[in-house]
Design an enzyme around this catalytic site. Structure first.
Site, PDB file in Angstrom:
ATOM      1  CB  THR A   1      -0.900   0.006   1.258  1.00 18.68           C
ATOM      2  OG1 THR A   1      -1.454   1.314   1.421  1.00 18.68           O
ATOM      3  CG2 THR A   1      -0.135  -0.330   2.532  1.00 18.68           C
TER       4      THR A   1
ATOM      5  CE1 TYR B   1      -3.969  -1.871   5.333  1.00 20.04           C
ATOM      6  CE2 TYR B   1      -3.407   0.338   4.562  1.00 20.04           C
ATOM      7  CZ  TYR B   1      -3.731  -0.985   4.293  1.00 20.04           C
ATOM      8  OH  TYR B   1      -3.804  -1.418   2.994  1.00 20.04           O
TER       9      TYR B   1
END
Ligand code: UDP
Length: 326
Positions: free
Chosen positions: A116, A140
């Site tokens: 990501t 995250y």
């Protein structure tokens, strides 16, 4: 050629499973269906199991004997990761460790990882290149950055070869609206805007209008999920042909502001939904745009849907269909 796809019942995973099936790969989806949907799996078999269950993971390797693994399964909400960091280190980091151990035991050595743009945190410069510092600003992003470190160390020590794909803002849906984005809860801009257009939500809030961007709202690099899917198939071919481990950004190299997305959605739908200026959402960098030169040059990735109107049209067709029936 057999491909094990974890999280194949989720948003991006299901588009890749569909594409792998269309290309003739034998696909097995491994998904606990905590966020995924059984109906999203359009090709191959589905094994409903958890990556935390090491016996089940080992069994799928000994039964299916995959040639390669694509790993999508993950928890993906930044806000939740701040409130429940251990859930992210468990579901993302520790479960990937289980998967890599099972791969080592079964001598499976080709791995494609869903990383990501969140691993970059607040970038010093945009477009962001792959060699920019890894400085995630939330659990995250950190849970995914840990995995990138595990992959690097493992590939140095063993025969593992991997491609880590750092997604920017995945968006859009299958052109036939068979599959699409269906998160619960939904936090992403494009589906929320379309739910507002549909009347399912009273309106949309713009999180921050005082950013140092031309219209004051955040800019993101929205990339159609089928272009992401192509990036996975090219990565797989690269590794199957003996290519070395690589990290690639997946974005178009330019972005749109929140207001531009809202305007594009008004145009695409012909519906004038309510839009409210609101406070910044904590942790949002002003601009996140990928440099995608590397994947274009090394893998010949040529995006087919670099067009916000097309992205929103496919997402709108999916949204109007009402998602998956439970
Ligand atoms: N955003 C917004 N209103 C919303 C949801 C998102 O203004 O209801 C903004 C958000 O602050 C960010 C952009 O839209 O600048 C994209 O957010 P999203 O959650 O879709 O993706 P992210 O960039 O966080 O991965």
């Amino acid at each position: 050629m057999k491909v094990l796809v974890t999280g194949g019942a989720g948003y991006i995973g299901s588009h890749v499973v569909r594409a792998l099936g269309e290309k003739g790969y034998d696909v097995l989806t491994y998904d606990n269906l905590s966020a995924g949907h059984r109906q999203a799996v359009l090709s191959g078999r589905l094994v409903t199991a958890d990556l935390a269950d090491k016996n089940a993971v080992g069994k799928v390797f000994s039964d299916f004997r995959p040639d390669a693994v694509m790993h999508f399964a993950a928890s993906i909400e930044v806000g939740e990761s701040v409130r429940e960091p251990l859930k992210y280190y468990r579901n993302n980091t520790a479960n990937t460790l289980n998967l890599l151990e099972a791969m080592a035991e079964s001598k499976t050595d080709i791995f494609i990882f869903s990383s990501t743009a969140a691993v970059y945190g607040v970038p010093d410069a945009v477009p962001i290149k792959e060699d920019a510092p890894i400085r995630p600003i939330n659990p995250y992003g950190r849970s995914k950055a840990c995995i990138e470190h595990m992959l690097e160390d493992t590939s140095t020590a063993t025969g593992l070869r991997y491609v880590s794909l750092r997604y920017f803002n995945a968006a859009g849906a299958d052109p036939e609206a068979r599959i699409g984005e269906a998160h619960e809860p939904e936090t992403h801009l494009i589906p929320l805007v379309l739910k507002a257009a549909k009347g399912e939500l009273p309106g949309i809030k713009i999180f921050g209008t005082d950013y140092p961007t031309p219209d004051g709202t955040c800019i993101r690099d929205y990339v159609h999920v089928d272009d992401l899917s192509d990036a996975h198939l090219l990565s797989l071919r690269h590794l199957l042909e003996g290519g070395r481990s690589e990290v690639f950004n997946c974005g178009y190299g330019h972005g749109y502001s929140v207001r531009e997305v809202v305007d594009a959605a008004r145009n695409a739908t012909g519906i004038d939904f309510k839009v409210e200026d609101s406070a910044r959402r904590p942790g949002d960098p002003a601009v996140l745009v990928a440099s995608s030169d590397k994947i274009r040059q090394r893998l010949g990735w040529t995006p087919r849907h670099d067009d916000l109107a097309y992205i929103i049209k496919t997402a709108w067709n999916w949204e109007r269909k009402g998602g998956f029936k439970r």
